[in-house]
Design a protein around this motif. Structure first.
Motif, short mmCIF file in Angstrom:
data_model
loop_
_atom_site.label_atom_id
_atom_site.label_comp_id
_atom_site.label_asym_id
_atom_site.label_seq_id
_atom_site.Cartn_x
_atom_site.Cartn_y
_atom_site.Cartn_z
N SER A 105 21.94 15.65 44.20
CA SER A 105 23.08 16.46 43.67
C SER A 105 23.60 17.20 45.03
N THR A 106 24.90 17.50 44.76
CA THR A 106 25.45 18.30 45.84
C THR A 106 25.40 19.80 45.32
N GLU A 107 24.97 20.80 46.12
CA GLU A 107 25.23 22.32 45.68
C GLU A 107 25.94 23.07 46.66
N ILE A 108 26.39 24.27 46.16
CA ILE A 108 27.02 25.27 47.08
C ILE A 108 26.46 26.64 46.86
N LYS A 109 26.18 27.27 48.00
CA LYS A 109 25.79 28.71 47.58
C LYS A 109 26.37 29.63 48.77
N GLU A 110 26.62 30.73 48.60
CA GLU A 110 27.08 31.73 49.32
C GLU A 110 25.98 32.34 50.34
N LEU A 111 26.22 32.16 51.55
CA LEU A 111 25.02 32.65 52.54
C LEU A 111 25.02 33.93 52.64
N SER A 112 23.85 34.85 52.96
CA SER A 112 23.74 36.13 53.18
C SER A 112 23.85 36.12 54.84
N THR A 113 23.90 37.31 55.38
CA THR A 113 23.80 37.59 56.66
C THR A 113 22.70 36.75 57.35
N ASP A 114 21.63 36.88 57.11
CA ASP A 114 20.49 36.09 57.86
C ASP A 114 20.76 34.80 57.65
N GLU A 115 21.09 34.13 56.48
CA GLU A 115 21.51 32.72 56.32
C GLU A 115 22.80 32.27 57.11
N ARG A 116 23.56 33.00 57.34
CA ARG A 116 24.73 32.92 57.89
C ARG A 116 24.48 32.68 59.66
N ILE A 117 23.54 33.54 60.07
CA ILE A 117 22.99 33.51 61.45
C ILE A 117 22.42 32.09 61.61
N VAL A 118 21.33 31.75 60.86
CA VAL A 118 20.74 30.41 60.86
C VAL A 118 21.79 29.30 60.99
N GLU A 119 22.76 29.38 60.03
CA GLU A 119 23.85 28.19 59.84
C GLU A 119 24.61 28.14 61.03
N ILE A 120 25.09 29.21 61.68
CA ILE A 120 25.93 29.03 62.63
C ILE A 120 25.25 28.84 64.01
N ALA A 121 23.96 29.18 64.08
CA ALA A 121 23.15 29.07 65.12
C ALA A 121 22.68 27.30 65.21
N ASN A 139 17.28 21.69 65.67
CA ASN A 139 16.11 22.49 66.49
C ASN A 139 16.93 23.98 67.12
N ILE A 140 16.87 24.79 66.37
CA ILE A 140 17.43 26.08 66.76
C ILE A 140 16.92 26.86 67.78
N SER A 141 17.34 27.15 68.73
CA SER A 141 16.93 27.98 69.86
C SER A 141 17.34 29.40 69.71
N ASP A 142 16.37 30.04 70.53
CA ASP A 142 16.70 31.50 70.38
C ASP A 142 18.07 31.99 71.07
N SER A 143 18.39 31.17 72.01
CA SER A 143 19.70 31.42 72.58
C SER A 143 20.81 31.20 71.62
N ALA A 144 20.67 30.15 70.90
CA ALA A 144 21.70 29.79 69.71
C ALA A 144 21.51 31.06 68.73
N ILE A 145 20.53 31.44 68.26
CA ILE A 145 20.47 32.57 67.25
C ILE A 145 21.15 33.81 67.99
N SER A 146 21.06 34.15 69.26
CA SER A 146 21.55 35.13 69.97
C SER A 146 23.11 34.91 70.06
N HIS A 147 23.40 33.72 70.19
CA HIS A 147 24.73 33.54 70.21
C HIS A 147 25.57 33.56 68.93
N ALA A 148 24.75 33.22 67.69
CA ALA A 148 25.33 33.36 66.62
C ALA A 148 25.68 34.76 66.28
N ARG A 149 24.66 35.49 66.58
CA ARG A 149 24.87 37.21 66.48
C ARG A 149 26.10 37.51 67.03
N GLU A 150 26.29 37.19 68.09
CA GLU A 150 27.41 37.48 69.16
C GLU A 150 28.64 37.19 68.44
#
Length: 551
Positions: free
Chosen positions: A513-529, A536-547
């Protein structure tokens, strides 16, 4: 503004409910996660035809419901036109039944898909890279230039005056057509009217003439019968009145013998009085009846005239002829006054033309004045979006014709590269170029008028880096004055949202099934990274996402 969306039993969706806020809302998800399903469900709310294959469980009905806040859109007149009850919070519902039948409701009132489409156009605008043809539509181009020019009130006044003008022209043409037709009948109607007028028609005259004709035609017989009747009543030896008088005197001597004799005497007395009065009437009539051949001829002529008129006009009574005469008088009178009516109507049309010209001149002046401002804005915005050499030529040409929004012809001409000639957008702009132009135009429109909720469906396809960042800035600015959704694969745009939703698939046993959810701030960081570097999320991707999120 779209407040909430509920989807049940649609494609891969079992039961999905989500609420939305103002500003820029980002929707992301992997390819195939179901973003198109979400849009497909929303499109049913907008009036798209239903497909039975879209039911997840073919034995249950599909229900899609959306709640809109419409208080800021001035839609009362549209609701009234569509015969709907206006509610500041409006709920639209679509149902697809297992039988294949589809039903639509606005605030629980059943509506047709045409009504739903007309309303939804004012509520939400789903815009994708492949849906930019609106930009090449002349009416839309006028909407853009007029929004910037502040022409809304002028155009509303113009439309009212234009309706009056067309009505007056229609009435003028009707008068001219009537005059042409009336001229053909004028002589004949005048002839008929003259005949009736010369007959000096009056109610009851036919009966009076017929009575006079009978009297004048039978004078000798009438006088003979009257004389005979007079003799029967008054002969001194055997006349009825003489004998009746004798009887009255005889019975009068018995009246003192009782009530019955008195009553008998009274009755005989009444008969005598009545017959005596009749005798006097006969004598009077006899004096008035005389042979008069000239009068008889006159009466006969009058009668024959009436009979002929009745036959000609198929009338049974003189009163009917009188009604026909009045109708002819009105026709002849109207025809005689038509020239004056036509002149007055022509003056009215000319006056309305002058008023329209004045309004159209004001509309034209505002367009010409603000055209360069629109050109400058679009070229500046497109330069930021990776089209540094894009230029516009906005041609506003006055005409002699009255159009629905003035007297101008408008041409949006575009050139994407140096040295290239200008051409119409639909002929010279690519799909990607049209998408960026449309984004810029929607942004400028959002500054000047209240737009419906807009949803950009991967309008950023084919762009990246700094250009995508600038596109995100534009959407973010639009979100300050309206509700904007952006379905995107680009992290630069995803980071601009005030809210961020993720569409994803979830397996449960043998079902997906397809679902949708609103992302928290931490979840947004992960999603954008993840959008930046993959699974395979890197530390630099996490840092870039925060920026990107300015954290």
């Amino acid at each position: 503004m779209l407040l909430s969306l509920s989807i049940k039993n649609y494609a891969l969706i079992d039961d999905l409910k989500v609420r939305f806020d103002r500003g820029l809302t980002i929707i992301t998800g992997e390819t195939g996660a179901g973003k198109s399903i979400l849009l497909g469900g929303l499109s049913l709310i907008l009036g798209k035809r239903a497909d039975l294959n879209s039911l997840k469980n073919k034995e249950k009905k599909c229900v899609i419901e959306a709640e809109f806040s419409v208080g800021d859109y001035h839609l009362q007149s549209l609701f009234e036109k569509l015969d709907l009850d206006y509610e500041p919070h409006t709920i639209i519902r679509r149902e697809i039944l297992p039988s294949g039948k589809s039903r639509a409701f606005v605030n629980d009132t059943p509506v047709t898909l045409d009504v739903l489409s007309a309303l939804s156009l004012r509520l939400i605008d789903i815009h994708s890279q492949h849906q930019t043809l609106q930009l090449t539509n002349n009416d839309f181009q006028f909407q853009v230039i007029d929004a910037i020019a502040g022409n809304k009130a002028f155009i509303e006044s113009y439309k009212v005056k234009l309706a009056e003008y067309y009505k007056a022209k229609k009435e003028l043409q009707a008068l001219i057509d009537f005059q042409q037709e009336a001229d053909k009948e004028q002589d004949y109607n005048s002839f008929l009217l003259k005949e009736l007028q010369e007959a000096r028609l009056e109610p009851g005259m036919l009966e009076e003439l017929e009575e006079a004709f009978e009297k004048l035609s039978n004078v000798e017989e009438i006088k003979e019968k009257l004389a005979f009747s007079s003799q029967l009543l008054s002969d001194e030896h055997s006349g009825i009145l003489v004998n009746l008088n004798v009887m009255r005197n005889a019975l009068g001597k018995l009246s003192g013998y009782g009530p019955r004799f008195e009553e008998l005497q009274n009755r005989i007395n009444s008969v005598f009085i009545e017959l005596d009065d009749t005798f006097n009437e006969i004598e009077n009539l006899d004096e008035t009846v005389e042979a008069n051949p000239e009068e008889l001829e006159q009466v006969n002529v009058r009668l024959q005239l009436l009979y002929d008129l009745q036959k000609k006009h198929n009338a049974l009574e003189v009163e009917e002829l009188i009604r026909i005469q009045k109708a002819l008088e009105e026709k002849v009178s109207v025809t005689e006054n038509l020239e004056n009516d036509i002149k007055n109507k022509q003056l009215e049309v000319l006056k309305l033309e002058e008023e329209l010209d004045k309004l159209a001149a004001g509309i034209h002046g505002n367009r010409v004045k603000e055209g360069p401002k629109l050109k400058e804005y679009l070229e500046g915005a497109l330069k930021k979006l990776g089209m540094p050499n894009a230029t516009f030529k906005i041609e506003i040409r006055p005409t002699t014709s009255f159009f629905a929004n003035g007297k101008d012809e408008l041409h949006f001409l575009f050139s994407a590269n140096k040295g290239s000639g200008y051409g119409e957008l639909k002929k010279v702009a690519s799909g990607g170029e049209l998408s960026r132009i449309m984004l810029c135009i929607k942004a400028v429109l959002a500054r000047y008028e209240k737009l419906p909720t807009i949803m950009f469906d991967e309008i950023d396809t084919g762009v990246s880096g700094e250009v995508s960042d600038k596109m995100g800035d534009i959407m973010q600015q639009m979100g300050e004055s309206m509700q904007v959704f952006a379905i995107t694969h680009l992290p630069q745009i995803a980071a601009k949202g005030a809210k961020h939703f993720k569409v994803y698939k979830e397996d449960s046993g043998t079902m997906t099934s397809t679902e949708i959810k609103e992302l928290s701030t931490d979840e947004r960081i992960v999603e954008i990274a993840e959008m930046l570097s993959g699974k395979n999320i890197s530390d630099s991707a996490i840092s870039h996402a925060r920026e990107l999120l300015l954290l």
